[in-house]
Design a protein around this motif. Structure first.
Motif, PDB file in Angstrom:
ATOM      1  N   ILE A 169      41.372 -50.109  56.314  1.00  0.00           N
ATOM      2  CA  ILE A 169      41.319 -50.812  57.601  1.00  0.00           C
ATOM      3  C   ILE A 169      40.011 -50.502  58.325  1.00  0.00           C
ATOM      4  O   ILE A 169      39.399 -51.388  58.913  1.00  0.00           O
ATOM      5  CB  ILE A 169      42.559 -50.449  58.459  1.00  0.00           C
ATOM      6  CG1 ILE A 169      43.822 -51.017  57.812  1.00  0.00           C
ATOM      7  CG2 ILE A 169      42.416 -50.943  59.885  1.00  0.00           C
ATOM      8  CD1 ILE A 169      45.135 -50.553  58.427  1.00  0.00           C
ATOM      9  N   LEU A 211      48.761 -52.398  54.193  1.00  0.00           N
ATOM     10  CA  LEU A 211      48.529 -51.040  54.688  1.00  0.00           C
ATOM     11  C   LEU A 211      49.414 -50.738  55.887  1.00  0.00           C
ATOM     12  O   LEU A 211      49.936 -49.626  56.021  1.00  0.00           O
ATOM     13  CB  LEU A 211      47.050 -50.839  55.027  1.00  0.00           C
ATOM     14  CG  LEU A 211      46.132 -50.668  53.808  1.00  0.00           C
ATOM     15  CD1 LEU A 211      44.667 -50.673  54.222  1.00  0.00           C
ATOM     16  CD2 LEU A 211      46.456 -49.363  53.083  1.00  0.00           C
ATOM     17  N   LEU A 212      49.580 -51.715  56.780  1.00  0.00           N
ATOM     18  CA  LEU A 212      50.474 -51.508  57.926  1.00  0.00           C
ATOM     19  C   LEU A 212      51.905 -51.287  57.437  1.00  0.00           C
ATOM     20  O   LEU A 212      52.618 -50.426  57.950  1.00  0.00           O
ATOM     21  CB  LEU A 212      50.409 -52.710  58.881  1.00  0.00           C
ATOM     22  CG  LEU A 212      49.138 -52.819  59.721  1.00  0.00           C
ATOM     23  CD1 LEU A 212      49.131 -54.132  60.505  1.00  0.00           C
ATOM     24  CD2 LEU A 212      49.015 -51.639  60.700  1.00  0.00           C
ATOM     25  N   LEU A 242      51.711 -45.945  47.854  1.00  0.00           N
ATOM     26  CA  LEU A 242      50.401 -45.344  47.662  1.00  0.00           C
ATOM     27  C   LEU A 242      49.866 -45.642  46.263  1.00  0.00           C
ATOM     28  O   LEU A 242      48.723 -46.088  46.100  1.00  0.00           O
ATOM     29  CB  LEU A 242      50.491 -43.825  47.835  1.00  0.00           C
ATOM     30  CG  LEU A 242      50.051 -43.219  49.165  1.00  0.00           C
ATOM     31  CD1 LEU A 242      50.247 -41.726  49.129  1.00  0.00           C
ATOM     32  CD2 LEU A 242      48.592 -43.537  49.489  1.00  0.00           C
ATOM     33  N   ALA A 270      40.157 -61.888  61.122  1.00  0.00           N
ATOM     34  CA  ALA A 270      40.480 -62.617  59.891  1.00  0.00           C
ATOM     35  C   ALA A 270      41.164 -63.938  60.205  1.00  0.00           C
ATOM     36  O   ALA A 270      40.922 -64.939  59.531  1.00  0.00           O
ATOM     37  CB  ALA A 270      41.370 -61.758  58.996  1.00  0.00           C
ATOM     38  N   THR A 272      45.215 -55.488  55.160  1.00  0.00           N
ATOM     39  CA  THR A 272      45.672 -54.875  56.401  1.00  0.00           C
ATOM     40  C   THR A 272      47.190 -54.942  56.513  1.00  0.00           C
ATOM     41  O   THR A 272      47.834 -53.966  56.916  1.00  0.00           O
ATOM     42  CB  THR A 272      45.004 -55.560  57.612  1.00  0.00           C
ATOM     43  OG1 THR A 272      43.585 -55.482  57.432  1.00  0.00           O
ATOM     44  CG2 THR A 272      45.388 -54.897  58.912  1.00  0.00           C
ATOM     45  N   ILE A 273      47.763 -56.080  56.117  1.00  0.00           N
ATOM     46  CA  ILE A 273      49.229 -56.232  56.189  1.00  0.00           C
ATOM     47  C   ILE A 273      49.935 -55.202  55.289  1.00  0.00           C
ATOM     48  O   ILE A 273      50.861 -54.519  55.730  1.00  0.00           O
ATOM     49  CB  ILE A 273      49.636 -57.678  55.825  1.00  0.00           C
ATOM     50  CG1 ILE A 273      49.261 -58.630  56.977  1.00  0.00           C
ATOM     51  CG2 ILE A 273      51.130 -57.768  55.527  1.00  0.00           C
ATOM     52  CD1 ILE A 273      49.287 -60.097  56.599  1.00  0.00           C
ATOM     53  N   MET A 306      52.751 -49.993  54.617  1.00  0.00           N
ATOM     54  CA  MET A 306      52.805 -48.640  54.069  1.00  0.00           C
ATOM     55  C   MET A 306      52.893 -47.600  55.197  1.00  0.00           C
ATOM     56  O   MET A 306      53.638 -46.623  55.095  1.00  0.00           O
ATOM     57  CB  MET A 306      51.578 -48.369  53.203  1.00  0.00           C
ATOM     58  CG  MET A 306      51.638 -47.036  52.490  1.00  0.00           C
ATOM     59  SD  MET A 306      50.272 -46.808  51.324  1.00  0.00           S
ATOM     60  CE  MET A 306      49.110 -45.933  52.382  1.00  0.00           C
ATOM     61  N   MET A 307      52.127 -47.828  56.263  1.00  0.00           N
ATOM     62  CA  MET A 307      52.160 -46.891  57.391  1.00  0.00           C
ATOM     63  C   MET A 307      53.547 -46.848  58.032  1.00  0.00           C
ATOM     64  O   MET A 307      53.965 -45.810  58.552  1.00  0.00           O
ATOM     65  CB  MET A 307      51.111 -47.277  58.437  1.00  0.00           C
ATOM     66  CG  MET A 307      49.690 -47.016  57.984  1.00  0.00           C
ATOM     67  SD  MET A 307      48.480 -47.685  59.162  1.00  0.00           S
ATOM     68  CE  MET A 307      48.709 -46.546  60.534  1.00  0.00           C
ATOM     69  N   LEU A 308      54.239 -47.979  58.000  1.00  0.00           N
ATOM     70  CA  LEU A 308      55.597 -48.032  58.549  1.00  0.00           C
ATOM     71  C   LEU A 308      56.502 -46.998  57.869  1.00  0.00           C
ATOM     72  O   LEU A 308      57.418 -46.450  58.508  1.00  0.00           O
ATOM     73  CB  LEU A 308      56.159 -49.444  58.344  1.00  0.00           C
ATOM     74  CG  LEU A 308      57.420 -49.823  59.113  1.00  0.00           C
ATOM     75  CD1 LEU A 308      57.161 -49.777  60.608  1.00  0.00           C
ATOM     76  CD2 LEU A 308      57.875 -51.236  58.724  1.00  0.00           C
ATOM     77  N   LEU A 347      42.849 -58.116  61.955  1.00  0.00           N
ATOM     78  CA  LEU A 347      43.693 -59.307  61.835  1.00  0.00           C
ATOM     79  C   LEU A 347      43.201 -60.402  62.771  1.00  0.00           C
ATOM     80  O   LEU A 347      43.172 -61.580  62.406  1.00  0.00           O
ATOM     81  CB  LEU A 347      45.157 -58.956  62.137  1.00  0.00           C
ATOM     82  CG  LEU A 347      45.858 -58.137  61.050  1.00  0.00           C
ATOM     83  CD1 LEU A 347      47.282 -57.802  61.454  1.00  0.00           C
ATOM     84  CD2 LEU A 347      45.858 -58.898  59.715  1.00  0.00           C
ATOM     85  N   TYR A 372      47.288 -42.286  63.762  1.00  0.00           N
ATOM     86  CA  TYR A 372      48.147 -43.446  63.458  1.00  0.00           C
ATOM     87  C   TYR A 372      47.862 -44.589  64.429  1.00  0.00           C
ATOM     88  O   TYR A 372      47.643 -45.731  64.021  1.00  0.00           O
ATOM     89  CB  TYR A 372      49.600 -42.978  63.586  1.00  0.00           C
ATOM     90  CG  TYR A 372      50.662 -43.841  62.936  1.00  0.00           C
ATOM     91  CD1 TYR A 372      50.865 -43.803  61.564  1.00  0.00           C
ATOM     92  CD2 TYR A 372      51.493 -44.652  63.706  1.00  0.00           C
ATOM     93  CE1 TYR A 372      51.877 -44.565  60.968  1.00  0.00           C
ATOM     94  CE2 TYR A 372      52.503 -45.404  63.121  1.00  0.00           C
ATOM     95  CZ  TYR A 372      52.694 -45.360  61.748  1.00  0.00           C
ATOM     96  OH  TYR A 372      53.687 -46.105  61.166  1.00  0.00           O
ATOM     97  N   VAL A 378      46.725 -48.460  46.599  1.00  0.00           N
ATOM     98  CA  VAL A 378      45.359 -47.947  46.388  1.00  0.00           C
ATOM     99  C   VAL A 378      44.621 -48.795  45.340  1.00  0.00           C
ATOM    100  O   VAL A 378      43.500 -49.245  45.607  1.00  0.00           O
ATOM    101  CB  VAL A 378      45.371 -46.443  46.034  1.00  0.00           C
ATOM    102  CG1 VAL A 378      44.049 -45.998  45.439  1.00  0.00           C
ATOM    103  CG2 VAL A 378      45.712 -45.613  47.260  1.00  0.00           C
ATOM    104  N   LEU A 399      43.751 -52.119  46.963  1.00  0.00           N
ATOM    105  CA  LEU A 399      42.660 -52.004  47.935  1.00  0.00           C
ATOM    106  C   LEU A 399      41.308 -52.058  47.240  1.00  0.00           C
ATOM    107  O   LEU A 399      40.432 -52.816  47.630  1.00  0.00           O
ATOM    108  CB  LEU A 399      42.750 -50.674  48.671  1.00  0.00           C
ATOM    109  CG  LEU A 399      43.542 -50.577  49.952  1.00  0.00           C
ATOM    110  CD1 LEU A 399      43.260 -49.254  50.620  1.00  0.00           C
ATOM    111  CD2 LEU A 399      43.232 -51.736  50.881  1.00  0.00           C
ATOM    112  N   LEU A 449      45.590 -39.812  42.135  1.00  0.00           N
ATOM    113  CA  LEU A 449      45.525 -40.343  43.498  1.00  0.00           C
ATOM    114  C   LEU A 449      44.619 -39.474  44.371  1.00  0.00           C
ATOM    115  O   LEU A 449      43.742 -39.978  45.070  1.00  0.00           O
ATOM    116  CB  LEU A 449      46.918 -40.366  44.122  1.00  0.00           C
ATOM    117  CG  LEU A 449      47.686 -41.679  44.144  1.00  0.00           C
ATOM    118  CD1 LEU A 449      49.029 -41.475  44.777  1.00  0.00           C
ATOM    119  CD2 LEU A 449      46.911 -42.755  44.913  1.00  0.00           C
ATOM    120  N   ALA A 507      42.911 -59.734  55.628  1.00  0.00           N
ATOM    121  CA  ALA A 507      44.207 -59.922  56.276  1.00  0.00           C
ATOM    122  C   ALA A 507      45.332 -59.322  55.434  1.00  0.00           C
ATOM    123  O   ALA A 507      46.150 -58.549  55.944  1.00  0.00           O
ATOM    124  CB  ALA A 507      44.452 -61.411  56.526  1.00  0.00           C
TER     125      ALA A 507
END
Lengths: 176, 176, 176
Positions: free
Chosen positions: C110, B45-46, B101, C173, B42-43, B48-50, C170, C159, B105, B108, A101, B39
């Motif tokens: 992103i 990834l968001l 991750l 898209a 991005t969903i 994952m960020m959560l 988004l 972030y 990855v 992506l 990774l 789209a």
């Protein structure tokens, strides 16, 4: 057309329609570089994904789990609890996976930008092949394991090649 | 134009200006596939960020930290030291985050190349939606947690779909 | 040409050859945004790669290894075994590295899609610079370490900026 695919040195600020002709020729070369990148990026990502399966394989054969819900099939209570443990082989594969990774993410990003910066096919292939080879060697060196510095050197080869591509990307980006 | 966006089977080596017309039609389809990829990428990834925020939330509510500087507000010395500990809920979220991750990855990278390989919109959407769904289900299965094989199957769905896209990318790259 | 680089609001479904002119103008702007993205993405990836070297440096100077084969040069048996240990500095760098991965991967994906969604150069540069700055500050805050909330705030800046770019992607898209 495809002006952002033309190497900076061949690109003029006030590009006319005629420069589209040049772009087209360059783009055909870029095509090959781009799809060469696509092939090698896909290969290293598949190799990285293989690590998930190897981890699962070792967890099941070594009976070494982290999540209580994963040991439910081994019975309830104390009898299942003894399978919630770490196993040296599982941990080794996980370290290899994390190292993938850490090194494949930079290759993915920098390699894509490098492929779009208009390098020569020969040079680009050299970079992509050394990187892919270094990651495959690294996995063998980690999992067998081979004595050092096998793992160190295979890691370093991929690292140096990524920095070389990063230099090319920065040169292209800053000359724009 | 956009020749690298045309699927290999429709692309000729000695492409003339006329082939630009075909390219244009293909590109319009690619447009939709590309932005569908955008789209869904991005969903996930968001999502994952959560996981970062959930980790922070559990660290604060469970008072379980790793870094001494993070416990400074709880007082000095021994009184703060007791908050430097691991908590099962925090560790669970962190494992879910790492699994994201490891799987997002490859999506992506391979997904982007797949979107540029000229798949049909219907097929592409199927791939992207199964992947996004599998990662969202995986998160619920991990955090609630649901009994196995919920987590295993949701992980496998995303894994298989990524391999299917990788196969398409390699086919396009090697036919070039 | 480059129609997928044109922001959705300026793009018509039944685009004629004339719309290619507009596309060209937009693309020239996109060029700059794309290569600005390329430069900042490369910088943050190089920074992340530096963490591998810092980890290796601390492992060697602190004599703290995970793999038995890494301690072979220190002798055999028990004398080498004592170097298989965790060191707080090594663990700190590793946590910083993992935090980089968790935050730079979303930026890579992103950010690329955002750069292709046709933002204004000024706005795009603002996003890229805040992100790169936040990751560099975060590393210093983590490794020195600086008292909180330095690390928390530098993390939050990157972030928020990534979420702002995700919103733009988004929007582009879904308007397609």
């Amino acid at each position: 057309m495809e002006e952002w695919l033309i190497p900076a040195e061949r690109r003029g600020r006030g590009s006319s329609v005629r420069s589209g002709e040049m772009a087209k020729l360059t783009r055909l070369i870029d095509n090959e570089v781009f799809w060469a990148y696509a092939a090698y990026a896909t290969i290293v990502l598949l190799k990285m994904m293989l690590m998930s399966s190897v981890t699962a394989y070792f967890r099941i054969t070594r009976k070494a789990f982290v999540n209580p819900e994963d040991t439910a099939s081994f019975g309830k209570g104390e009898s299942a609890k003894k399978f919630l443990r770490t196993d040296p082989d599982v941990e080794r594969v996980r370290r290899g996976h994390l190292n993938d990774l850490e090194n494949i993410v930079p290759f993915l990003g920098i390699g894509l930008l490098y492929a779009l910066s208009g390098p020569e096919l020969f040079t680009a292939l050299l970079h992509f092949r050394i990187f892919a080879g270094s990651r495959i060697l690294h996995t063998f060196a980690y999992l067998i394991p081979l004595p050092q510095p096998s793992r160190g050197l295979s890691w370093a080869a991929g690292y140096v090649v990524t920095i070389s591509m990063a230099y090319q990307v920065l040169k292209t980006a800053l000359y724009l």
